[in-house]
Scaffold this active site. Structure first.
Site: not given
Length: 149
Positions: A19, A43, A46
């Protein structure tokens, strides 16, 4: 990355998925190592919301690597229509977590079930609106607009 993942691949006979990929180069390296799948992710973006969207990077990877390994996506998927777009783009699977975390935070133990029911209903509504019977047929029913993806 390659050396560490190769060591894992050599020691583990089961399915191995990586991932966090967002480039064609990393996807191709993962295929060379013999991974069973990759998860395209930024991810959640952010820390860097000005970066490219996960779906745009995912489509680049799909165009270069489709059929060579399972290509899945995580990041930015919050509702059923996001799943529909992810599958329509050609991804094999869509992951999501934040919707479930928020739902459990708000509703406790029943939150996960509530989120799942909502998301399933949203996906079903999209499929009904475009006359699509099976999720795997979404690429034939939703348009792929280059400027968006």
């Amino acid at each position: 990355m390659r050396k560490k993942v190769r060591k894992l691949r050599d020691k583990w006979d089961g399915n191995l998925v990586l991932k966090g990929l967002s480039t064609v180069e990393d996807a191709k390296k993962s295929i060379e190592i013999g991974l069973d799948g990759i998860i395209v992710s930024n991810h959640g973006g952010r820390q860097l919301d000005a970066g490219p969207s996960t779906i745009s990077k995912g489509v680049e990877i799909l165009n270069a690597c489709k059929g060579q390994t399972a290509i899945m996506m995580d990041s930015g998927i919050r509702e059923g229509s996001d799943i529909a777009c992810t599958l329509a783009a050609g991804m094999d699977f869509a992951f999501m977590g934040r919707s479930f975390m928020y739902s459990v935070g708000a509703l406790g133990q029943n939150g996960g079930h509530h989120a799942m029911n909502m998301i399933k209903k949203q996906l079903q509504q999209v499929m009904e609106q475009v006359c699509c019977e099976k999720p795997q047929d979404l690429p034939n029913h939703l348009s792929k607009i280059k400027n968006i993806w």
